[in-house]
Design a protein around this motif. Structure first.
Motif, mmCIF file in Angstrom:
data_model
loop_
_atom_site.group_PDB
_atom_site.id
_atom_site.type_symbol
_atom_site.label_atom_id
_atom_site.label_comp_id
_atom_site.label_asym_id
_atom_site.label_seq_id
_atom_site.Cartn_x
_atom_site.Cartn_y
_atom_site.Cartn_z
ATOM 1 N N GLU A 104 0.740 -1.240 0.006
ATOM 2 C CA GLU A 104 0.073 -0.139 0.000
ATOM 3 C C GLU A 104 1.072 1.147 -0.022
ATOM 4 N N PHE A 105 2.253 1.149 0.487
ATOM 5 C CA PHE A 105 3.046 2.307 0.571
ATOM 6 C C PHE A 105 3.929 2.556 -0.596
ATOM 7 N N GLN A 106 3.643 1.692 -1.642
ATOM 8 C CA GLN A 106 4.597 1.796 -2.944
ATOM 9 C C GLN A 106 4.112 3.288 -3.528
ATOM 10 N N GLU A 107 4.999 3.727 -4.020
ATOM 11 C CA GLU A 107 4.894 5.006 -4.835
ATOM 12 C C GLU A 107 4.019 4.714 -6.037
ATOM 13 N N ARG A 108 3.080 5.773 -6.054
ATOM 14 C CA ARG A 108 1.959 5.817 -7.318
ATOM 15 C C ARG A 108 1.283 4.266 -7.125
ATOM 16 N N TYR A 109 0.975 3.901 -5.921
ATOM 17 C CA TYR A 109 0.270 2.791 -5.549
ATOM 18 C C TYR A 109 -1.073 2.560 -6.297
ATOM 19 N N ARG A 110 -1.923 3.590 -6.276
ATOM 20 C CA ARG A 110 -3.233 3.598 -7.003
ATOM 21 C C ARG A 110 -3.108 3.430 -8.392
ATOM 22 N N GLN A 111 -2.482 4.188 -9.207
ATOM 23 C CA GLN A 111 -2.100 4.243 -10.420
ATOM 24 C C GLN A 111 -1.608 2.817 -11.079
ATOM 25 N N PRO A 133 -13.627 4.715 -4.928
ATOM 26 C CA PRO A 133 -13.977 4.556 -6.485
ATOM 27 C C PRO A 133 -12.747 5.092 -7.331
ATOM 28 N N LYS A 134 -12.637 4.525 -8.322
ATOM 29 C CA LYS A 134 -11.741 4.992 -9.416
ATOM 30 C C LYS A 134 -11.893 6.460 -9.773
ATOM 31 N N LEU A 135 -10.810 7.308 -9.359
ATOM 32 C CA LEU A 135 -10.668 8.885 -9.484
ATOM 33 C C LEU A 135 -9.785 9.035 -10.850
ATOM 34 N N PRO A 136 -9.958 10.334 -11.421
ATOM 35 C CA PRO A 136 -9.460 10.535 -12.750
ATOM 36 C C PRO A 136 -7.853 10.545 -12.508
ATOM 37 N N GLU A 137 -7.385 10.984 -11.252
ATOM 38 C CA GLU A 137 -5.988 10.879 -11.171
ATOM 39 C C GLU A 137 -5.388 9.542 -11.038
ATOM 40 N N ASP A 138 -6.321 8.497 -10.813
ATOM 41 C CA ASP A 138 -5.787 7.188 -10.820
ATOM 42 C C ASP A 138 -5.593 6.632 -12.236
ATOM 43 N N CYS A 139 -5.937 7.367 -13.426
ATOM 44 C CA CYS A 139 -5.850 6.735 -14.424
ATOM 45 C C CYS A 139 -4.544 7.183 -15.335
#
Length: 225
Positions: A181-188, A204-210
Motif C-alpha cells: 500500500e506504501f508503494q509510490e503511485r500505488y493506486r495508478q 472509487p476509481k478517480l481521474p488521477e488514478d488513470c
C-alpha cells in the motif's frame, strides 16, 4: 481438577459426528470445521473421557459423512476464525476447501493461511481472506470469476502478480494494511494492472488514478518520515 460438564465429551466432535440429525454442510453459514486432537494427544492431556464418544468408522459411515457434509453444494460459507494451530487441522481445512466447487461467497478471515495456490474456486465471486499471512498474489487460489476480493491485513510486499487478475471480472479490491500500500503511485499501478477494477480500498476509481504509471515504481518503496 476442573469440573467436567455433561457435554464435555462432545467438545471435539464435528456436527457430522453427532447422531440423530440430518443437517448438511450447505445449510450452515458459519460452521466450526477444525479437526479435533488425536487419541494420543487426548490421552496425553488427560482427556480420555472424550474418547468414549469416538468409535471405529466404517467405509460406509465415511461415505455417509461425506454426503452429509455436502460441501460441493455450498454457495455461501464462512470458515473464519478456525484456529488452525496444528498441521493436521490445516490439512483437513484444505480438504474442505477443495470440495467447494460451487461456492460463490467465501470468508476465510484470520486463519493464519499462507498458500492456497493449489486451490481452484471456479464460481467464487466474493472472497475475504483478511488477517492471514499471504505475502504474494501468487499464493492466492485460482478464482476466474472473482468480482470482490479483500486482502486487508496480510503481508503482501509488492504488486508483483496482481496482473494475474487482469482477465477476471474483478471490480473491488481491498489491500489496506499491506506493505504494498506504501508503494509510490500505488493506486495508478493497481488500476493500470486491472482495467476492470472500479474500487480500491473502498475508494472509487478517480481521474488521477488513470495517469500512466512509471514502471520503475514497481521496484520502489516510499519513505515515511
Amino acid at each position: 481438577a476442573f469440573f467436567k460438564l455433561p457435554s464435555d465429551s462432545f467438545k471435539y466432535l464435528g456436527w457430522c459426528d453427532i447422531e440423530e440429525h440430518d443437517v448438511r454442510g450447505n445449510q450452515l453459514h458459519c460452521p466450526r470445521v477444525r479437526e479435533g486432537p488425536s487419541e494420543e494427544e487426548l490421552l496425553f492431556r488427560g482427556e480420555e473421557h472424550t474418547l468414549k464418544k469416538r468409535k471405529q468408522v466404517t467405509d460406509t459411515e465415511k461415505w455417509q459423512k461425506k454426503l452429509q457434509e455436502n460441501w460441493e453444494n455450498c454457495a455461501e460459507l464462512n470458515l473464519s476464525f478456525q484456529d488452525l494451530g496444528d498441521l493436521y487441522q490445516l490439512e483437513n481445512f484444505k480438504r474442505i476447501l477443495q470440495r467447494l466447487i460451487r461456492v460463490e461467497k467465501l470468508w476465510l478471515v484470520d486463519n493464519s493461511l499462507t498458500d492456497l495456490s493449489a486451490l481452484r474456486l471456479p464460481r467464487c465471486r466474493e472472497l475475504n481472506v483478511n488477517k492471514n499471512h499471504f505475502t504474494s498474489f501468487k499464493q492466492l487460489p485460482k478464482i476466474p470469476q472473482i468480482q470482490h476480493l479483500s486482502l486487508a491485513e496480510n503481508n503482501i510486499m509488492t504488486l508483483s502478480g496482481i496482473s494475474d487478475f487482469r482477465h477476471t471480472p474483478l471490480e473491488s479490491l481491498i489491500l489496506k494494511r499491506n506493505p504494498c500500500e506504501f508503494q509510490e503511485r500505488y493506486r495508478q499501478l493497481v488500476f493500470s494492472s486491472l482495467p476492470n477494477l472500479k474500487m480500491l480500498d473502498g475508494i472509487p476509481k478517480l481521474p488521477e488514478d488513470c495517469s500512466p504509471p512509471d514502471i520503475r515504481a514497481f521496484f520502489k518503496m516510499c519513505t515515511i518520515l
